[in-house]
Design a protein around this motif. Sequence first.
Motif, PDB file in Angstrom:
ATOM      1  N   ASP A  48      -4.009  57.771   9.018  1.00 53.38           N
ATOM      2  CA  ASP A  48      -3.500  56.496   9.524  1.00 53.38           C
ATOM      3  C   ASP A  48      -2.025  56.655   9.884  1.00 53.38           C
ATOM      4  OD1 ASP A  48      -5.897  55.136   9.142  1.00 53.38           O
ATOM      5  OD2 ASP A  48      -5.423  54.687   7.056  1.00 53.38           O
ATOM      6  N   THR A  49      -1.593  55.920  10.882  1.00 53.21           N
ATOM      7  CA  THR A  49      -0.187  55.950  11.281  1.00 53.21           C
ATOM      8  C   THR A  49       0.576  54.820  10.605  1.00 53.21           C
ATOM      9  OG1 THR A  49      -0.562  54.494  13.184  1.00 53.21           O
ATOM     10  CG2 THR A  49      -0.849  56.877  13.529  1.00 53.21           C
ATOM     11  N   GLU A  51       2.232  52.599  12.180  1.00 55.78           N
ATOM     12  CA  GLU A  51       1.982  51.403  12.982  1.00 55.78           C
ATOM     13  C   GLU A  51       0.669  50.724  12.594  1.00 55.78           C
ATOM     14  OE1 GLU A  51       1.633  52.151  17.144  1.00 55.78           O
ATOM     15  OE2 GLU A  51       1.651  50.026  17.689  1.00 55.78           O
ATOM     16  N   ASP A 130       4.280  58.000   1.541  1.00 52.98           N
ATOM     17  CA  ASP A 130       4.301  59.050   2.557  1.00 52.98           C
ATOM     18  C   ASP A 130       5.298  60.144   2.195  1.00 52.98           C
ATOM     19  OD1 ASP A 130       3.564  60.024   5.313  1.00 52.98           O
ATOM     20  OD2 ASP A 130       5.734  59.787   5.565  1.00 52.98           O
ATOM     21  N   LEU A 136       0.599  59.551   5.553  1.00 58.98           N
ATOM     22  CA  LEU A 136       0.477  58.971   6.888  1.00 58.98           C
ATOM     23  C   LEU A 136       0.847  59.984   7.959  1.00 58.98           C
ATOM     24  CD1 LEU A 136       1.691  56.385   4.950  1.00 58.98           C
ATOM     25  CD2 LEU A 136       1.074  55.230   7.056  1.00 58.98           C
ATOM     26  N   GLU A 137       0.311  59.737   9.148  1.00 60.49           N
ATOM     27  CA  GLU A 137       0.612  60.590  10.292  1.00 60.49           C
ATOM     28  C   GLU A 137       2.037  60.312  10.761  1.00 60.49           C
ATOM     29  OE1 GLU A 137      -0.198  63.518  13.025  1.00 60.49           O
ATOM     30  OE2 GLU A 137      -1.553  62.785  11.463  1.00 60.49           O
ATOM     31  N   GLY A 138       2.786  61.363  11.040  1.00 60.87           N
ATOM     32  CA  GLY A 138       4.150  61.196  11.505  1.00 60.87           C
ATOM     33  C   GLY A 138       5.131  61.025  10.360  1.00 60.87           C
TER      34      GLY A 138
END
Length: 230
Positions: A48-49, A51, A130, A136-138
């Motif tokens: 999941d990002t 955002e 995170d 999370l992605e990023g």
Amino acid sequence: MAHLLKLECRKFGIMKNAAFTLLAALFSILFITVSLVDSMTDPEQTKDTFESTFLVIGILMSFIFLVCASVLTSRLVIGEYNQGTILILFSCPLNRKQLIAGKLILILSYTALSMLTGYILCCAYIIAADRAFDMLEGTFRLSCLREWIPAALISTVTCTVLSLWPFIIGMIRKSVPAAIVTSLIVIVLRQVVITQNPSNRESLPQILAVAAVTFLFTLLTFRKRVPRVY
């Protein structure tokens, strides 16, 4: 008016509702954690990002606290009309409309503060999670806050305004279930509206239109329904 608010604060139960706010935030954090762990451990899914997770937080905050506002409205306003306990207050030399306005001010204030608290706790959690576990992605950047803060404020203001609709419909229908069902309908309609916008939140014209219509119907409810004893 200040005296009325003090009396209603005692009935409202500030500590009990503050505890509910924290429990609601913890539930949201648990829900988010399950979602993040699932996206991490399932090889067929991508992480999941920030955002997408923030959007989930927004959905949770609006759902939980709009329903909560409808329950409070049912208990503190509509229920007292239906049960006749409002007659005790109306027998005192108090302005009826100011009395109900005082109750609504408490409910609206609670809704706004609780949503902001939930946003802060949940966003702080996903940032910390995170950094600790790369869930999370990023990578989180401070620039994210330039998007999150306005979005959280817009969502809070909109949901606070919308929390008046359970009062409006509940008073018209003279029904506690109608008030709670109204909150669910409002949640669904709001989600339909914001998903049509690229920003996934209400635009300024939409907010102003909703506020104007809500204010008009609230005034009509105060004029036609509040003075009546069921």
